[in-house]
Design a protein around this motif. Structure first.
Motif, short mmCIF file in Angstrom:
data_model
loop_
_atom_site.label_atom_id
_atom_site.label_comp_id
_atom_site.label_asym_id
_atom_site.label_seq_id
_atom_site.Cartn_x
_atom_site.Cartn_y
_atom_site.Cartn_z
N SER A 23 20.73 -1.79 18.97
CA SER A 23 21.38 -1.34 17.43
C SER A 23 20.75 -0.02 17.27
O SER A 23 19.68 0.57 17.66
N LEU A 24 21.13 1.32 16.61
CA LEU A 24 20.71 2.33 16.40
C LEU A 24 21.03 2.13 14.65
O LEU A 24 21.66 2.67 13.98
N THR A 25 19.59 2.20 13.93
CA THR A 25 19.59 2.67 12.56
C THR A 25 18.96 4.32 12.33
O THR A 25 17.54 4.69 12.70
N ILE A 26 19.89 4.44 11.38
CA ILE A 26 19.18 5.64 10.78
C ILE A 26 19.34 5.59 9.48
O ILE A 26 19.69 5.49 8.79
N THR A 27 17.94 5.79 8.77
CA THR A 27 17.67 5.93 7.70
C THR A 27 16.96 7.79 6.98
O THR A 27 16.98 8.35 7.41
N VAL A 28 18.15 7.29 5.43
CA VAL A 28 18.38 8.57 4.99
C VAL A 28 17.35 8.50 3.38
O VAL A 28 17.07 7.67 2.84
#
Length: 53
Positions: A23-28
């Protein structure tokens, strides 16, 4: 690109291309990408001996 600069987008695309399972998690925060986490899973086939048990 407004808040999403090309460097961040290119990094995300490169990680997606490398990733087979995971998985790839992008935090904004405040509308901007602040962190990118990659979790990779490795899958190994079972041996026949383990299957018979």
């Amino acid at each position: 690109m407004n808040k999403y600069d090309r460097t961040k987008i290119d990094h995300i695309l490169a990680k997606l291309e490398e990733l087979e399972y995971g998985s790839l998690t992008i935090t904004v925060h405040d509308g901007e990408i602040t962190q990118i986490d990659t979790t990779e899973k490795k899958r190994f086939p079972l041996h026949e001996k383990a299957i018979r048990k």
